[in-house]
Design an enzyme around this catalytic site. Sequence first.
Site, short mmCIF file in Angstrom:
data_model
loop_
_atom_site.label_atom_id
_atom_site.label_comp_id
_atom_site.label_asym_id
_atom_site.label_seq_id
_atom_site.Cartn_x
_atom_site.Cartn_y
_atom_site.Cartn_z
N ASP A 22 33.93 39.02 15.00
CA ASP A 22 33.42 38.89 16.36
C ASP A 22 33.46 37.79 16.88
O ASP A 22 33.23 36.70 16.04
CB ASP A 22 32.12 39.47 16.23
CG ASP A 22 31.31 39.30 17.66
OD1 ASP A 22 31.96 38.91 18.59
OD2 ASP A 22 30.26 40.23 17.71
N SER A 58 41.29 34.00 34.57
CA SER A 58 41.09 35.09 35.73
C SER A 58 41.09 34.34 37.19
O SER A 58 40.78 33.11 37.19
CB SER A 58 39.57 35.83 35.72
OG SER A 58 39.50 36.53 36.50
N TYR A 70 30.60 35.17 34.99
CA TYR A 70 32.06 35.22 34.49
C TYR A 70 33.05 34.15 34.96
O TYR A 70 33.74 33.61 34.57
CB TYR A 70 32.41 36.83 34.53
CG TYR A 70 33.90 36.94 34.49
CD1 TYR A 70 34.22 37.18 33.08
CD2 TYR A 70 34.98 37.08 35.53
CE1 TYR A 70 35.70 37.43 32.75
CE2 TYR A 70 36.36 37.33 35.02
CZ TYR A 70 36.35 37.51 33.95
OH TYR A 70 37.84 37.92 33.58
N LYS A 124 35.50 31.33 33.30
CA LYS A 124 37.00 31.24 33.48
C LYS A 124 37.01 29.90 33.94
O LYS A 124 38.22 29.34 33.68
CB LYS A 124 37.40 32.36 34.09
CG LYS A 124 37.13 33.84 33.29
CD LYS A 124 38.05 33.73 32.01
CE LYS A 124 37.92 34.94 31.59
NZ LYS A 124 38.82 35.22 29.92
#
Length: 261
Positions: A59, A138, A151, A155
């Site tokens: 992980d 992204s 998020y 990024k």
Amino acid sequence: MSRVALITGGAQGLGAATAQKLLRGGFSGVLLLDRNADRLAQEAKVLAPLGRVETLALDLADDVTPKRAVAACVEKFGRIDVLFNAAGNTARGSIANATLETFHGLFDVNVKAALFMMQETAKVMKAQGGGTIVNVSSMIAYGGLPQLGVYSASKAALNALTKHAAQEFAWDGIRTFAIALGWALTEGERAVQAREGAPADWAEKFGSELPAGRHIVPEDVAELMAYLVSPAAQIMNGAIIDFEQMPVGMYRAHPAMKSST
């Protein structure tokens, strides 16, 4: 010369497609890292006829994973020529409703893990005389839907780290890039759309309205990866590549986009 790639998120999507492309292109081996051991085993079986495939079920949110992953790759192959940080957390969270759990989940994988994967890999690449690092960012790093606020921040941070790594490691023969990915049709995206109640035909419906008439697919990213890690891209370093059909500021209804006929 034998070339080896270490790929995070290698059990499916961008990571798996890139592994296949690199092996077909002459890489001697890949180490696929993912937390899904069953999917890793399945993907390794698919790729085995193309070259040597090793897997590691860890992980990336765990602090020890970068050191363990890089050490395992060196132990198995003796080198690392490419690091592809394809794994990512896409949890939703706006500024108004983000939780600490969401924040840490996103930053642990998208920022912390990517940073320390680069750090550990760079040590190996320096010693062997160079290599290429590619991070999956992204288009949302530039801003986007409110529910993707945290998020987006993760990024944007990854983009900054990419630029700094490119500067820091350039004289060690290490080139560093980020692919700012647009709307891509991956298994992860299908799962997200299903959770959010999108219609069964969402991919076909919305894809047909894009300039290319379809979404980005993992194989498109694999083609770009093959170029970035090739001698043809030797002079490039530090680029954040907007891999998107609808660039920032481009809207279908915008007057400048209308046909003149």
